[in-house]
Design an enzyme around this catalytic site. Structure first.
Site, mmCIF file in Angstrom:
data_model
loop_
_atom_site.group_PDB
_atom_site.id
_atom_site.type_symbol
_atom_site.label_atom_id
_atom_site.label_comp_id
_atom_site.label_asym_id
_atom_site.label_seq_id
_atom_site.Cartn_x
_atom_site.Cartn_y
_atom_site.Cartn_z
ATOM 1 N N GLU A 250 25.748 39.721 17.517
ATOM 2 C CA GLU A 250 24.440 39.586 18.136
ATOM 3 C C GLU A 250 24.718 38.617 19.416
ATOM 4 O O GLU A 250 23.809 39.126 20.474
ATOM 5 C CB GLU A 250 23.910 38.237 17.259
ATOM 6 N N ARG A 328 18.884 26.436 11.494
ATOM 7 C CA ARG A 328 18.760 26.691 10.266
ATOM 8 C C ARG A 328 19.474 26.351 9.118
ATOM 9 O O ARG A 328 18.821 26.123 7.923
ATOM 10 C CB ARG A 328 19.062 28.335 10.281
ATOM 11 N N GLU A 730 20.339 38.821 4.481
ATOM 12 C CA GLU A 730 21.303 37.558 4.363
ATOM 13 C C GLU A 730 20.980 36.953 3.057
ATOM 14 O O GLU A 730 22.098 36.155 2.410
ATOM 15 C CB GLU A 730 20.615 36.686 5.562
#
Length: 776
Positions: A250, A328, A730
């Site tokens: 990413e 997160r 995920e």
């Protein structure tokens, strides 16, 4: 499938499309994968005269560069040039969230493996030989390798973040039980099959095309433009597919593409840079290790009244994506439970390791591991089964998360109760109890693992995507989106959407490479949002084309547009097949100069988050599920195997059950690997010790549970998911956390004196020590 409570009726237009989906469709990439025909960066047909590059990196974790002698390397026959920070025409900076990461080291090195120079030569072999001829002198500086060390020294990436709900301190005073403890979860190597790499080639007028193994083509384009000091339109980034990503591409695919582009910029010749496995392992970041402490308070009826935790995130030497990952962690700190009083805090600690980065779950697993550890500790101290506390606190409709979002369409209790019923939990627990009574050398353990995982980029502006759809004169279709295929089957799902909207064979549809020239300003393929965002955009574009074609058909057939439908490559009027075919309709549309191209943009509605208040509605929806894991330990050797993992999972209305099942199974095994065997190890000098597959163990076929059973829970889905088919990349990884606690319970069955420790991964060595702890 299981029956579920009735949800309200959702978007009927999407329902009509959803009903038509062929659920048994397989991943269309599988055919070329197994035949060895799928193309990756290393398969690009290179131009004549292409140079090959190798990175010269730091042999120390922290220090001042006193001198570097490139002379021997530069004079080696076949070496074209060696590039350093002095050759950067723009900014020597590749940091995204925080500009704190140079492309090449200047005066200091901050981690073992930090790029210092790029050697460009006629072959990779020559470049590697040249690397061995470089002499460097580095003055040692103190090395920090753990988050606790960094905290003690005040070494942080950015300011801490904290979420809160209720009044935690007051609530603890009212609790009947209060427990405290510490946890550690280690990093994890991505170990994608295809290592990091890029191929840069010069175009006309100073333009450069990069074929990159990246999850974020726009990030690569933007960073190259910044480093070269040119406008973004001069840089074209193209991605065919990745040989695995898991988050490791990413952000961390960017430097290698930038280096290749820099060399091409100077040499006006193509440059190929593909890391070998050892270079990749040494130079790239991993899943973040976390050192955390917790405090949990419960009432007599096992309700969690208060929960408090501090997460110490080992960010490495630069920010990379650490701030977003830390956020997160906070979002998922209470997992599947409603806790009325919560205080969670995360500190991103700066150390002298390679900058740690995104990994499947993106900080969520680290947060969930801590609360599951706290619950296991409380259950052990109180003397009740862990699942009793878990079950007593599961989320319910309209409960409030610590970040302010109200839980809607909650399936936590549904998946939990369904798992208990379907898999006959009483029988499973009795089987474990009987086995343990009748065996002394082997012991079994069982654990529940519920999951609740939010779907969306938590940075709200990233939740958007575009699709460019062409219908060609012969009725075939080409689709361009920002979605990057990396094994998750997103290309198949995009084709499936178009095939169903147009009602044409999927063989007539082509997914183009992901390219910044065709679809610009994109978010990365990450956060389990790729299919949702790009699929919604594709759906919008296809439906817009259908409406346009209905106008043409209505004129030709003298019928109302409202009566026209498309089915099996024919046009129907009021459900009756006409003589007009799909291909004929396209030809008529061309003759009437009707546009057969559509560019659609989708932005997720409703979501928002105010970071000044740490409150909002950051997720489009949540994915729920429950896993029951059973393990058997050999109490003589400390080895173990997993007998079964039985899962009830919330797919919503799955578009492709085969693809989604593969994602659940793959994520589960990756999660089990993280929790039980994958042990990242650095020495005190910051050098990676687990630098090969001989020293870093990943799950193989012998590590897979004997039985993996996954049952979908039937729901009405969620209208925010593409065709109500929920994200699946995920969330299932967190089922693997249950493996850790199953092992703990098996150890406890053998050794009642074992003090529960929460230090993952639970390797066979740790199991063996736990089996004989305090036994003398």
């Amino acid at each position: 499938m299981l029956k579920n409570k009735t949800n309200k009726v959702l978007d009927t237009k999407l329902d009509a499309v959803s009903i038509a989906l062929k659920h048994s469709i397989k991943n269309l990439d599988s055919y070329t994968h197994v035949r060895g025909e799928s193309l990756y960066v290393d398969d690009v047909n290179i131009r004549q005269g292409t140079f090959h590059a190798v990175v010269f990196d730091s042999p120390k974790a922290h220090g001042k560069i006193k001198s570097i002698d490139y002379s021997k390397a530069e004079t080696l026959e076949g070496v074209e040039r060696i590039f350093t920070y002095k050759d950067v025409p723009g900014e020597n900076e590749i940091g995204g969230i925080i500009p704190d990461e140079p492309l090449f080291a200047e005066d200091e090195v901050h981690f073992w493996g930090m790029p210092i120079a790029l050697i460009v030569a006629e072959s990779e072999f020559i470049a590697r030989k040249a690397r061995s001829l470089i002499d460097i002198e580095i003055e040692d500086l103190p090395v920090i390798t753990t988050a606790k060390e960094a905290k003690a020294m005040g070494s942080f990436i950015n300011a801490p973040r904290s979420f809160s709900l209720g009044d935690t301190e007051t609530a603890f005073a009212d609790c009947d039980y209060v427990f405290e403890g510490e946890t550690f979860s280690n990093g994890q190597e991505h170990l994608y099959i295809e290592t990091q790499g890029a191929y840069a080639e010069p175009l006309e007028n100073g333009n450069i095309k990069i074929t990159s193994s990246t999850q974020g083509p726009t990030a690569v384009q933007k960073t190259i433009a910044k480093v070269l000091g040119v406008a973004m339109h001069k840089i074209e980034v193209d991605v065919t597919r990745l040989g695995g990503g898991f988050g490791g591409k990413e952000d961390q695919a960017t430097p290698w593409a930038v280096m290749a582009a820099l060399a091409t910029h100077h040499l006006n010749q193509s440059v190929k840079l593909i890391l070998n496995r050892h270079d990749d392992l040494r130079m790239t970041g991993k899943r973040h290790p976390y050192e955390s402490n917790y405090k949990i308070g419960l009432s007599k009826d096992l309700k969690i009244i208060a929960y408090q935790t501090e997460f110490l995130q080992n960010s490495g030497a630069a920010a990379d994506l650490s701030p977003a990952i830390a956020e997160r962690t906070l979002f998922h700190a209470t997992n599947s439970y409603y806790v009325p009083n919560v205080t969670t805090k995360v500190l991103s600690c700066k150390t002298n390791l390679p900058p740690n980065t995104a990994f499947r779950g993106f900080g969520g697993p680290q947060g969930m591991f801590v609360i599951e550890s706290a619950i296991a500790k409380a259950a052990n101290e109180i003397g009740v089964p862990t699942r009793k506390i878990q079950e007593a606190n599961l989320l319910d409709e309209n409960d409030t998360f610590s970040y302010g979002q109200i839980a809607k369409k909650v399936e936590a209790k549904n998946t939990w109760n369904s798992a208990k019923q379907l898999f006959n939990i009483e029988s499973l627990e009795q089987e474990v109890e009987d086995f343990n009574k009748n065996n002394t050398s082997f012991k079994k353990g069982l654990a529940f693992m519920p999951i609740t995982f939010g779907i969306s980029f938590t940075n709200t502006p990233m939740n958007h995507a575009r699709a460019l759809v062409h219908i060609y004169l012969d009725g075939s279709v080409g689709i361009s989106t920002a979605a990057v295929e990396m094994g998750q089957g997103v290309n198949t799902k995009m084709m499936q959407i178009a095939a169903d909207v147009f009602s044409i064979p999927i063989e007539k549809i082509k997914i183009e490479t992901t390219n910044t020239t065709r679809v610009a300003n994109t978010s990365p393929s990450a956060a389990s949002s790729t299919a949702d965002l790009n699929g919604k955009a594709t759906l919008m574009a296809c439906k817009a084309l259908v409406e346009r074609l209905k106008t043409v058909a209505s004129e030709d057939l003298n019928a109302s547009e409202n009566d026209i439908t498309f089915k099996d490559e024919f046009i129907f009027i009021n459900g009756k097949k006409s003589a007009l075919t799909w291909t004929e309709l396209i030809s008529k549309a061309m003759l009437k100069r009707v546009a057969l191209t559509e560019n659609a943009h989708y932005a997720t509605p409703e979501i928002h988050f105010d970071k000044t208040k740490e409150k909002g509605h950051p997720f489009a929806y949540h994915v729920y599920g429950t896993a029951i894991t059973t393990t058997t330990i050999d109490c003589t050797r400390g080895t173990y195997e997993f007998d079964s993992v039985k899962i009830v999972h919330d797919y919503g209305k799955s578009m492709s059950e085969g693809i989604d099942l593969g994602q659940v199974e793959g994520a589960l095994i990756q999660g089990i690997g993280w929790m039980t065997m994958e042990e990242i190890a650095y020495n005190k000098d910051g050098r990676l010790l687990s630098n090969a597959l001989s020293t870093y163990k990943v799950p193989d076929i012998f590590s897979v549970p004997k039985i993996v059973e996954v049952i979908p829970v039937e729901t009405e889905g969620n209208e925010m998911a593409i065709l109500k088919s929920k994200a699946v990349g995920e969330p299932p990884l967190m089922y693997g956390i249950g493996a850790y606690f199953a092992l703990q319970n098996a150890i406890k069955a053998f050794n009642p004196n074992y003090n529960l420790e929460f230090h993952a991964p639970m390797t066979p060595e740790k199991v063996l020590m736990g089996l004989y702890e305090n036994t003398k």
